[in-house]
Design a protein around this motif. Structure first.
Motif, PDB file in Angstrom:
ATOM      1  N   VAL A  70       0.848  -1.200   0.000  1.00 30.57           N
ATOM      2  CA  VAL A  70       0.000   0.000   0.000  1.00 30.57           C
ATOM      3  C   VAL A  70       0.881   1.246   0.000  1.00 30.57           C
ATOM      4  N   ALA A  71       1.891   1.283   0.855  1.00 32.75           N
ATOM      5  CA  ALA A  71       2.781   2.443   0.934  1.00 32.75           C
ATOM      6  C   ALA A  71       3.502   2.677  -0.396  1.00 32.75           C
ATOM      7  N   GLY A  72       3.955   1.609  -1.030  1.00 34.54           N
ATOM      8  CA  GLY A  72       4.647   1.746  -2.309  1.00 34.54           C
ATOM      9  C   GLY A  72       3.737   2.259  -3.411  1.00 34.54           C
ATOM     10  N   VAL A  73       2.537   1.725  -3.480  1.00 30.73           N
ATOM     11  CA  VAL A  73       1.576   2.160  -4.497  1.00 30.73           C
ATOM     12  C   VAL A  73       1.212   3.628  -4.275  1.00 30.73           C
ATOM     13  N   LEU A  74       1.019   4.008  -3.022  1.00 32.88           N
ATOM     14  CA  LEU A  74       0.711   5.407  -2.714  1.00 32.88           C
ATOM     15  C   LEU A  74       1.868   6.332  -3.094  1.00 32.88           C
ATOM     16  N   ARG A  75       3.090   5.874  -2.855  1.00 35.36           N
ATOM     17  CA  ARG A  75       4.255   6.695  -3.197  1.00 35.36           C
ATOM     18  C   ARG A  75       4.338   6.901  -4.702  1.00 35.36           C
ATOM     19  N   VAL A  76       4.118   5.849  -5.476  1.00 36.54           N
ATOM     20  CA  VAL A  76       4.102   5.981  -6.936  1.00 36.54           C
ATOM     21  C   VAL A  76       3.014   6.969  -7.348  1.00 36.54           C
ATOM     22  N   ASP A  77       1.845   6.842  -6.771  1.00 38.47           N
ATOM     23  CA  ASP A  77       0.722   7.726  -7.091  1.00 38.47           C
ATOM     24  C   ASP A  77       1.083   9.178  -6.778  1.00 38.47           C
ATOM     25  N   ASP A  78       1.644   9.410  -5.591  1.00 42.56           N
ATOM     26  CA  ASP A  78       2.007  10.771  -5.188  1.00 42.56           C
ATOM     27  C   ASP A  78       3.094  11.359  -6.093  1.00 42.56           C
ATOM     28  N   PRO A  88       1.811   5.375 -13.193  1.00 41.77           N
ATOM     29  CA  PRO A  88       2.071   4.140 -13.927  1.00 41.77           C
ATOM     30  C   PRO A  88       1.963   2.923 -13.005  1.00 41.77           C
ATOM     31  N   HIS A  89       0.805   2.707 -12.427  1.00 37.86           N
ATOM     32  CA  HIS A  89       0.656   1.643 -11.436  1.00 37.86           C
ATOM     33  C   HIS A  89       0.871   0.257 -12.024  1.00 37.86           C
ATOM     34  N   ASP A  90       1.602  -0.562 -11.282  1.00 35.83           N
ATOM     35  CA  ASP A  90       1.704  -1.976 -11.613  1.00 35.83           C
ATOM     36  C   ASP A  90       0.369  -2.617 -11.251  1.00 35.83           C
ATOM     37  N   ARG A  91      -0.188  -3.394 -12.143  1.00 39.90           N
ATOM     38  CA  ARG A  91      -1.520  -3.975 -11.947  1.00 39.90           C
ATOM     39  C   ARG A  91      -1.601  -4.855 -10.701  1.00 39.90           C
ATOM     40  N   ALA A  92      -0.613  -5.711 -10.492  1.00 37.20           N
ATOM     41  CA  ALA A  92      -0.631  -6.613  -9.328  1.00 37.20           C
ATOM     42  C   ALA A  92      -0.501  -5.829  -8.027  1.00 37.20           C
ATOM     43  N   ALA A  93       0.348  -4.813  -8.023  1.00 38.26           N
ATOM     44  CA  ALA A  93       0.519  -4.005  -6.814  1.00 38.26           C
ATOM     45  C   ALA A  93      -0.741  -3.197  -6.528  1.00 38.26           C
ATOM     46  N   PRO A 119     -14.184  -2.654  -9.305  1.00 38.14           N
ATOM     47  CA  PRO A 119     -13.864  -3.564 -10.389  1.00 38.14           C
ATOM     48  C   PRO A 119     -12.554  -3.185 -11.070  1.00 38.14           C
ATOM     49  N   PRO A 120     -11.817  -4.138 -11.525  1.00 36.21           N
ATOM     50  CA  PRO A 120     -12.089  -5.567 -11.524  1.00 36.21           C
ATOM     51  C   PRO A 120     -11.472  -6.294 -10.335  1.00 36.21           C
ATOM     52  N   TYR A 121     -11.093  -5.569  -9.301  1.00 36.51           N
ATOM     53  CA  TYR A 121     -10.293  -6.156  -8.242  1.00 36.51           C
ATOM     54  C   TYR A 121     -11.016  -6.752  -7.053  1.00 36.51           C
ATOM     55  N   VAL A 122     -12.025  -6.083  -6.534  1.00 36.17           N
ATOM     56  CA  VAL A 122     -12.586  -6.539  -5.264  1.00 36.17           C
ATOM     57  C   VAL A 122     -14.015  -6.028  -5.062  1.00 36.17           C
ATOM     58  N   ALA A 123     -14.749  -6.766  -4.283  1.00 38.86           N
ATOM     59  CA  ALA A 123     -16.059  -6.336  -3.789  1.00 38.86           C
ATOM     60  C   ALA A 123     -16.163  -6.839  -2.359  1.00 38.86           C
ATOM     61  N   VAL A 124     -16.504  -5.953  -1.446  1.00 39.53           N
ATOM     62  CA  VAL A 124     -16.675  -6.347  -0.049  1.00 39.53           C
ATOM     63  C   VAL A 124     -17.982  -5.777   0.475  1.00 39.53           C
ATOM     64  N   GLN A 125     -18.480  -6.411   1.496  1.00 40.19           N
ATOM     65  CA  GLN A 125     -19.666  -5.902   2.169  1.00 40.19           C
ATOM     66  C   GLN A 125     -19.239  -5.344   3.511  1.00 40.19           C
ATOM     67  N   ALA A 126     -19.860  -4.226   3.883  1.00 41.83           N
ATOM     68  CA  ALA A 126     -19.500  -3.535   5.112  1.00 41.83           C
ATOM     69  C   ALA A 126     -20.716  -2.774   5.628  1.00 41.83           C
ATOM     70  N   VAL A 127     -20.574  -2.155   6.759  1.00 45.58           N
ATOM     71  CA  VAL A 127     -21.525  -1.264   7.409  1.00 45.58           C
ATOM     72  C   VAL A 127     -22.713  -2.042   7.989  1.00 45.58           C
ATOM     73  N   ALA A 128     -22.908  -1.832   9.265  1.00 46.18           N
ATOM     74  CA  ALA A 128     -24.010  -2.492   9.968  1.00 46.18           C
ATOM     75  C   ALA A 128     -25.346  -1.998   9.442  1.00 46.18           C
ATOM     76  N   GLY A 129     -26.327  -2.856   9.482  1.00 47.39           N
ATOM     77  CA  GLY A 129     -27.668  -2.508   9.026  1.00 47.39           C
ATOM     78  C   GLY A 129     -28.335  -3.710   8.412  1.00 47.39           C
ATOM     79  N   PRO A 130     -29.447  -3.477   7.753  1.00 50.89           N
ATOM     80  CA  PRO A 130     -30.168  -4.597   7.132  1.00 50.89           C
ATOM     81  C   PRO A 130     -29.293  -5.324   6.124  1.00 50.89           C
ATOM     82  N   ARG A 131     -29.323  -6.625   6.206  1.00 48.69           N
ATOM     83  CA  ARG A 131     -28.517  -7.475   5.337  1.00 48.69           C
ATOM     84  C   ARG A 131     -29.308  -7.841   4.091  1.00 48.69           C
ATOM     85  N   HIS A 132     -28.624  -7.941   2.967  1.00 44.82           N
ATOM     86  CA  HIS A 132     -29.279  -8.412   1.746  1.00 44.82           C
ATOM     87  C   HIS A 132     -28.723  -9.791   1.405  1.00 44.82           C
ATOM     88  N   THR A 133     -29.542 -10.601   0.731  1.00 46.19           N
ATOM     89  CA  THR A 133     -29.082 -11.946   0.403  1.00 46.19           C
ATOM     90  C   THR A 133     -29.179 -12.278  -1.080  1.00 46.19           C
TER      91      THR A 133
END
Length: 183
Positions: A70-78, A88-93, A119-133
């Motif tokens: 994370v620190a390396g990717v942020l440094r490249v970005d900055d 010029p982000h490395d895709r894997a990083a 997309p295309p990397y990740v999807a997560v669920q977060a935040v308390a409240g009503p759950r969907h299924t």
């Protein structure tokens, strides 16, 4: 309303994607150290070759490796932004950094009422409240990887990202500004 992502948790039977690991219910914290080391090597090479900098050494494995990526990717970005160029982000990083920051959101705001999609990397669920299924969740936040990186680390504000259309947020619980920045 956003259409369900074909790679997201809804398509995976309600599982949670964390760095390539699909789990049911609560996400397990597991690091693919080989993948993280490769990502760290790639971002390190980019920092050395393009910007003449040495990347930070990771402290330990697992979480320490993820933090170093994370620190390396942020440094490249900055550095790229300071020079007025597109990073010029490395895709894997970038993938590893985005997944780590998405998991940090899920850790900070446990729950299943909001689905964060990067997309295309990740999807997560977060935040308390009503759950969907099934189907499209009632609260969805979707953005590109670089925008998520900047949002999660405070380099971009929630209001600015939403106002400029870099984040699509739908649903009454989809405002993540109270949880950001994460790092």
């Amino acid at each position: 309303m956003l259409a369900p992502a074909p790679w997201g948790p809804a398509a995976l039977g309600g599982g949670v994607v964390t760095g390539g690991v699909v789990t049911r219910g609560v996400a397990r914290r597991r690091y693919d150290e080989e993948r993280l080391r490769a990502a760290l090597a790639a971002v390190g090479a980019l920092l050395r070759e393009r910007y003449g900098e040495r990347p930070a050494e990771p402290v330990g494995g697992g979480a320490g490796l993820a933090e170093a990526v994370v620190a390396g990717v942020l440094r490249v970005d900055d550095l790229a932004r300071a020079q007025g160029e597109e990073p010029p982000h490395d895709r894997a990083a970038l993938r590893a950094a985005v997944a780590e920051l998405a998991q940090r959101l899920a850790d900070r705001a446990p729950g299943r009422s909001v689905e964060l999609r990067v997309p295309p990397y990740v999807a997560v669920q977060a935040v308390a409240g009503p759950r969907h299924t099934r189907g499209t969740p009632p609260n969805v936040v979707e953005t590109d990887p670089v925008t998520w990186l900047r949002l999660a680390t405070g380099r971009l504000t929630w209001d600015e990202a939403v106002h400029t259309g870099r984040v699509a947020a739908s649903g009454e619980r989809a405002d993540l500004s109270g949880y950001l920045p994460l790092a």
